[in-house]
Design a protein around this motif. Sequence first.
Motif, PDB file in Angstrom:
ATOM      1  N   LEU A 208      71.378  49.287  63.176  1.00  0.00           N
ATOM      2  CA  LEU A 208      72.673  48.636  63.359  1.00  0.00           C
ATOM      3  C   LEU A 208      73.662  49.047  62.267  1.00  0.00           C
ATOM      4  CD1 LEU A 208      71.677  44.977  64.371  1.00  0.00           C
ATOM      5  CD2 LEU A 208      72.740  46.713  65.823  1.00  0.00           C
ATOM      6  N   GLY A 212      76.784  51.101  63.367  1.00  0.00           N
ATOM      7  CA  GLY A 212      78.013  50.337  63.172  1.00  0.00           C
ATOM      8  C   GLY A 212      79.035  51.086  62.342  1.00  0.00           C
ATOM      9  N   ALA A 243      74.623  43.238  69.059  1.00  0.00           N
ATOM     10  CA  ALA A 243      73.854  43.148  67.814  1.00  0.00           C
ATOM     11  C   ALA A 243      72.888  41.972  67.849  1.00  0.00           C
ATOM     12  CB  ALA A 243      74.813  43.011  66.630  1.00  0.00           C
ATOM     13  N   SER A 244      73.311  40.851  68.414  1.00  0.00           N
ATOM     14  CA  SER A 244      72.427  39.674  68.501  1.00  0.00           C
ATOM     15  C   SER A 244      71.231  39.951  69.407  1.00  0.00           C
ATOM     16  CB  SER A 244      73.215  38.470  69.029  1.00  0.00           C
ATOM     17  OG  SER A 244      74.288  38.155  68.172  1.00  0.00           O
ATOM     18  N   THR A 247      68.617  42.269  67.502  1.00  0.00           N
ATOM     19  CA  THR A 247      67.734  41.598  66.548  1.00  0.00           C
ATOM     20  C   THR A 247      66.794  40.623  67.250  1.00  0.00           C
ATOM     21  OG1 THR A 247      69.494  39.979  66.129  1.00  0.00           O
ATOM     22  CG2 THR A 247      69.312  41.835  64.613  1.00  0.00           C
ATOM     23  N   GLY A 257      71.644  39.361  63.761  1.00  0.00           N
ATOM     24  CA  GLY A 257      72.452  40.431  64.333  1.00  0.00           C
ATOM     25  C   GLY A 257      73.930  40.099  64.307  1.00  0.00           C
ATOM     26  N   ALA A 261      76.832  42.249  62.439  1.00  0.00           N
ATOM     27  CA  ALA A 261      78.014  42.736  63.163  1.00  0.00           C
ATOM     28  C   ALA A 261      79.291  42.328  62.446  1.00  0.00           C
ATOM     29  CB  ALA A 261      78.004  42.190  64.591  1.00  0.00           C
TER      30      ALA A 261
END
Length: 586
Positions: A208, A212, A243-244, A247, A257, A261
């Motif tokens: 991430l 990112g 992102a959530s 994770t 997450g 983010a």
Amino acid sequence: MAAELQYSPLISDGLVILGAAGIVIPVFHRFRITPVIGFILIGLLVGPFGLGRFVDEFPWLFHMTISDAEALAPFAEFGIILLLFTIGLELSFNRLWSMRRLVFGLGAMELLLIGGLIAAAFAAMGQEWTGALALGFALALSSTAIVLPISGTTTPVGRAALSMLLFEDIAIVPIVFILGALAPYAQAEGMEGLVTTLWQGFAVVVALLVLGRLALPPLFAQAARTKSPELFLAASLLVVIGASLATAAAGLSPIVGALIAGLLIAETEYHGEVEGIIQPFKGLALGVFLITIGMSIDFATIWAQLGNIMLAVTGVLVLKAIVTGVLLRLMGARRSTAAETGLLMASPSETTLIVLTAATAALLIDRETAHFWQIVTAIGLTVTPLLAMLGRAVARRMDPMPPAEDDLGEAKVIIVGAGRVGRLVADMLIVHGIPYVAIDSDGDLIERARRSGYRATFGDAARRNALDRLGIETAPAVILTMDEPVLAQRMTTRLRRLYPELPIIARARDLNHAADLYRAGASHAVPETLESSLQLSEAVLVDLGVPMGPVIASIHEKRDEFREQIRRDGDLAHKPKLRTSVADTG
């Protein structure tokens, strides 16, 4: 079909929630009370233990109650995810790194010490040591969803609370898995699952961070170029939900997450605009979460065990407040800051309910014990805003004069527009050492300004929250430099209505536009045609051999004459009193 739609529980529950938000937020805001209490009270009123218990006798109550509490759980979880996302937006990796001593020092000590003391108390009362540990660490947690909206993240109290809450949010994952490892029949499986989750989670977090940093700047730059708020919102939700989910798939909490983010977007110049767009959704989703907390409180059970419940609530609050306050004092915090933070962090957390559920599933505590402490947790969450008010009152008695570090930051002149004129104004402010910040909704202009060393942020200044986050309430002045006459006039009118004493200096296209701006409430309006004429006159006079001193004096005299004429044309007989003097911008 019409009948099914009319009596759909989802629509009925949605109407109750939206109606509650429409009533609670303005009413509590009017009385300067956090809406947290209001949402919890709404949950008490419309939940299954409130009016919901009378639906069978009075069917019309169906439309005023929440019939399916479990259906709200995903929305409540989404509210917590958005909260952690906005926390990440406020932090950035640089700020988080600067807080590492507090997060992994104060945060770790607070959780381990309070969890250990509560566990020892349960063990002394005859609870098995595994169950005692589960209850200890569950009750040691504090509510991110309630504490941070009350404290903020920029004051000493907010920074101390944030550091402890961040460590707790990180620690929730190993706590849940260790409970599984302590289960009577799942020791090996629990440890194996913990190790697997840790390495998979680490790999996802690294992925991430890399993706990112590479993908987010061009993604939001493209969204900014379209000037479409809908596309910006879609990009923001895509990032936080993606992102959530990443994770969560690795076995970590989705909030990890969401936090990552937010941290990644905080490194871009678009973080302020993202925060402003997400804010309404976060507030409503958090309201749903607070309503579910209120719905879990059963007055019949509380009345049956009133003495024990009040004793348990008081014991937890007092222990956590004292330990947190003492730790902060040992780390050098002021007495007022330690006392206020200790009281604010005294309540259990929404994640306490998660840990209690995990401990029950692992057979470490029985269901009756878990239900008892769930009620204690719900009551603790309900009284958190009251503890915050008590903490502020105690802090004021200890320290009537707040320290300078309690300020939200230095007051800055706000320049609306980062184009040629805005950058020139910034240059002059820099020469005289006056702090400023520029805001513009053109991502390309912001990028060029930042590359050139200007302090600039992306955002739509026409939206009130964009200027609120820049500190407009303490700003010495606002300078409108954009070449958009209608927008400049509208902003001048709104700013003058909201901030009667705020100096507003506006760029005008011509003399007529300047008169309109004065009518709207501008302190100074500077017409481009006037300034170009005066500069031409200055150049001619100097070339003709007139000394510079008389030339400058005559230019200033002519400028003042024109401004007085424009003010009269604007019919601005009663200018608002300014709270500070502003240098002539001509």
